[in-house]
Scaffold this motif. Structure first.
Motif, PDB file in Angstrom:
ATOM      1  N   GLU A 163      41.545  50.739  50.414  1.00  0.00           N
ATOM      2  CA  GLU A 163      40.258  50.474  51.066  1.00  0.00           C
ATOM      3  C   GLU A 163      39.163  50.228  50.028  1.00  0.00           C
ATOM      4  OE1 GLU A 163      39.451  53.012  54.834  1.00  0.00           O
ATOM      5  OE2 GLU A 163      40.711  54.229  53.499  1.00  0.00           O
ATOM      6  N   LYS A 164      39.188  51.013  48.950  1.00  0.00           N
ATOM      7  CA  LYS A 164      38.185  50.855  47.892  1.00  0.00           C
ATOM      8  C   LYS A 164      38.344  49.509  47.200  1.00  0.00           C
ATOM      9  CE  LYS A 164      37.925  55.782  46.934  1.00  0.00           C
ATOM     10  NZ  LYS A 164      38.212  56.815  45.939  1.00  0.00           N
ATOM     11  N   LEU A 165      39.600  49.135  46.914  1.00  0.00           N
ATOM     12  CA  LEU A 165      39.832  47.854  46.244  1.00  0.00           C
ATOM     13  C   LEU A 165      39.331  46.702  47.107  1.00  0.00           C
ATOM     14  CD1 LEU A 165      43.407  48.408  44.768  1.00  0.00           C
ATOM     15  CD2 LEU A 165      41.229  48.386  43.521  1.00  0.00           C
ATOM     16  N   LYS A 166      39.643  46.749  48.385  1.00  0.00           N
ATOM     17  CA  LYS A 166      39.211  45.684  49.291  1.00  0.00           C
ATOM     18  C   LYS A 166      37.695  45.646  49.406  1.00  0.00           C
ATOM     19  CE  LYS A 166      39.893  43.756  53.880  1.00  0.00           C
ATOM     20  NZ  LYS A 166      40.625  43.849  55.152  1.00  0.00           N
ATOM     21  N   SER A 167      37.085  46.799  49.533  1.00  0.00           N
ATOM     22  CA  SER A 167      35.641  46.880  49.667  1.00  0.00           C
ATOM     23  C   SER A 167      34.938  46.315  48.422  1.00  0.00           C
ATOM     24  CB  SER A 167      35.229  48.339  49.890  1.00  0.00           C
ATOM     25  OG  SER A 167      33.834  48.462  49.906  1.00  0.00           O
ATOM     26  N   HIS A 168      35.397  46.698  47.243  1.00  0.00           N
ATOM     27  CA  HIS A 168      34.783  46.196  46.007  1.00  0.00           C
ATOM     28  C   HIS A 168      34.998  44.690  45.853  1.00  0.00           C
ATOM     29  CE1 HIS A 168      33.283  49.931  44.398  1.00  0.00           C
ATOM     30  NE2 HIS A 168      34.463  50.512  44.546  1.00  0.00           N
ATOM     31  N   ARG A 169      36.185  44.224  46.217  1.00  0.00           N
ATOM     32  CA  ARG A 169      36.464  42.781  46.132  1.00  0.00           C
ATOM     33  C   ARG A 169      35.520  42.008  47.053  1.00  0.00           C
ATOM     34  NH1 ARG A 169      38.950  39.530  49.376  1.00  0.00           N
ATOM     35  NH2 ARG A 169      40.136  41.115  50.496  1.00  0.00           N
ATOM     36  N   GLU A 170      35.409  42.469  48.286  1.00  0.00           N
ATOM     37  CA  GLU A 170      34.548  41.787  49.252  1.00  0.00           C
ATOM     38  C   GLU A 170      33.072  41.869  48.841  1.00  0.00           C
ATOM     39  OE1 GLU A 170      35.746  43.667  52.915  1.00  0.00           O
ATOM     40  OE2 GLU A 170      37.291  42.137  53.284  1.00  0.00           O
ATOM     41  N   ASN A 171      32.656  43.005  48.281  1.00  0.00           N
ATOM     42  CA  ASN A 171      31.265  43.146  47.825  1.00  0.00           C
ATOM     43  C   ASN A 171      30.939  42.146  46.716  1.00  0.00           C
ATOM     44  OD1 ASN A 171      30.660  45.192  49.605  1.00  0.00           O
ATOM     45  ND2 ASN A 171      31.044  46.832  48.137  1.00  0.00           N
ATOM     46  N   LYS A 172      31.933  41.793  45.920  1.00  0.00           N
ATOM     47  CA  LYS A 172      31.747  40.804  44.854  1.00  0.00           C
ATOM     48  C   LYS A 172      31.867  39.373  45.386  1.00  0.00           C
ATOM     49  CE  LYS A 172      31.076  42.949  40.973  1.00  0.00           C
ATOM     50  NZ  LYS A 172      29.874  42.657  40.198  1.00  0.00           N
ATOM     51  N   GLY A 173      32.351  39.227  46.619  1.00  0.00           N
ATOM     52  CA  GLY A 173      32.534  37.893  47.189  1.00  0.00           C
ATOM     53  C   GLY A 173      33.777  37.190  46.664  1.00  0.00           C
ATOM     54  N   PHE A 174      34.741  37.979  46.161  1.00  0.00           N
ATOM     55  CA  PHE A 174      35.970  37.412  45.610  1.00  0.00           C
ATOM     56  C   PHE A 174      37.043  37.302  46.690  1.00  0.00           C
ATOM     57  CE2 PHE A 174      34.967  39.746  41.353  1.00  0.00           C
ATOM     58  CZ  PHE A 174      34.021  38.796  41.032  1.00  0.00           C
ATOM     59  N   SER A 175      37.842  36.255  46.612  1.00  0.00           N
ATOM     60  CA  SER A 175      39.011  36.136  47.488  1.00  0.00           C
ATOM     61  C   SER A 175      40.186  36.854  46.828  1.00  0.00           C
ATOM     62  CB  SER A 175      39.368  34.668  47.706  1.00  0.00           C
ATOM     63  OG  SER A 175      39.854  34.099  46.497  1.00  0.00           O
ATOM     64  N   GLN A 176      41.211  37.145  47.615  1.00  0.00           N
ATOM     65  CA  GLN A 176      42.429  37.720  47.051  1.00  0.00           C
ATOM     66  C   GLN A 176      43.046  36.760  46.042  1.00  0.00           C
ATOM     67  OE1 GLN A 176      45.012  38.839  50.302  1.00  0.00           O
ATOM     68  NE2 GLN A 176      44.041  40.843  50.502  1.00  0.00           N
ATOM     69  N   VAL A 177      42.982  35.476  46.322  1.00  0.00           N
ATOM     70  CA  VAL A 177      43.543  34.468  45.412  1.00  0.00           C
ATOM     71  C   VAL A 177      42.820  34.512  44.073  1.00  0.00           C
ATOM     72  CG1 VAL A 177      43.842  31.984  45.026  1.00  0.00           C
ATOM     73  CG2 VAL A 177      44.355  32.970  47.271  1.00  0.00           C
ATOM     74  N   PHE A 178      41.489  34.585  44.096  1.00  0.00           N
ATOM     75  CA  PHE A 178      40.699  34.641  42.861  1.00  0.00           C
ATOM     76  C   PHE A 178      41.098  35.852  42.024  1.00  0.00           C
ATOM     77  CE2 PHE A 178      37.027  36.271  40.531  1.00  0.00           C
ATOM     78  CZ  PHE A 178      36.699  35.168  39.740  1.00  0.00           C
ATOM     79  N   VAL A 179      41.170  37.026  42.652  1.00  0.00           N
ATOM     80  CA  VAL A 179      41.523  38.252  41.935  1.00  0.00           C
ATOM     81  C   VAL A 179      42.945  38.149  41.388  1.00  0.00           C
ATOM     82  CG1 VAL A 179      41.863  40.754  42.145  1.00  0.00           C
ATOM     83  CG2 VAL A 179      39.900  39.655  43.251  1.00  0.00           C
ATOM     84  N   ALA A 180      43.846  37.637  42.189  1.00  0.00           N
ATOM     85  CA  ALA A 180      45.242  37.486  41.746  1.00  0.00           C
ATOM     86  C   ALA A 180      45.323  36.596  40.507  1.00  0.00           C
ATOM     87  CB  ALA A 180      46.090  36.909  42.876  1.00  0.00           C
ATOM     88  N   GLU A 181      44.580  35.512  40.509  1.00  0.00           N
ATOM     89  CA  GLU A 181      44.585  34.605  39.350  1.00  0.00           C
ATOM     90  C   GLU A 181      44.009  35.290  38.117  1.00  0.00           C
ATOM     91  OE1 GLU A 181      42.503  31.163  40.802  1.00  0.00           O
ATOM     92  OE2 GLU A 181      44.275  30.391  41.845  1.00  0.00           O
ATOM     93  N   LYS A 182      42.944  36.059  38.285  1.00  0.00           N
ATOM     94  CA  LYS A 182      42.327  36.767  37.157  1.00  0.00           C
ATOM     95  C   LYS A 182      43.284  37.799  36.549  1.00  0.00           C
ATOM     96  CE  LYS A 182      38.184  35.100  36.773  1.00  0.00           C
ATOM     97  NZ  LYS A 182      37.789  34.378  35.569  1.00  0.00           N
ATOM     98  N   LEU A 183      44.100  38.433  37.408  1.00  0.00           N
ATOM     99  CA  LEU A 183      45.020  39.473  36.946  1.00  0.00           C
ATOM    100  C   LEU A 183      46.418  38.932  36.636  1.00  0.00           C
ATOM    101  CD1 LEU A 183      42.689  41.220  38.088  1.00  0.00           C
ATOM    102  CD2 LEU A 183      44.428  42.827  38.829  1.00  0.00           C
TER     103      LEU A 183
END
Length: 85
Positions: free
Chosen positions: A6-26
């Motif tokens: 829940e925390k990971l999703k909340s922080h991702r959404e607060n930054k306006g990042f998509s799952q795809v964007f985060v996946a590419e960064k990692l």
């Protein structure tokens, strides 16, 4: 208390990042991000560090006390093993 996912999703959404964007960064799959956010899997320590940097939050903010203790124990175990060589 919020679970890690829940925390990971909340922080991702607060930054306006998509799952795809985060996946590419990692350099992981989008499915991995989804699993982590739905508590069907957990990022390893290296990815946890990258997530905290990407979301600009401390690792402590992401983890509860039990998770922090588990990570500290794993780090100590790895350090002890590497000092044996």
């Amino acid at each position: 208390m919020m679970e890690l996912g829940e925390k990971l999703k909340s922080h991702r959404e607060n930054k306006g990042f998509s799952q795809v964007f985060v996946a590419e960064k990692l350099n992981v799959s989008r499915q991995s991000i989804s699993k982590w956010e739905n508590d069907r899997g957990y990022p390893d320590y290296d990815n946890l560090i990258l997530l905290s940097q990407l979301y600009e939050v401390s690792i402590g903010e992401l983890l509860d006390e039990n998770e922090k203790l588990n990570i500290i124990m794993k780090i100590l175990l790895v350090r002890n093993r590497s000092s044996d060589f």
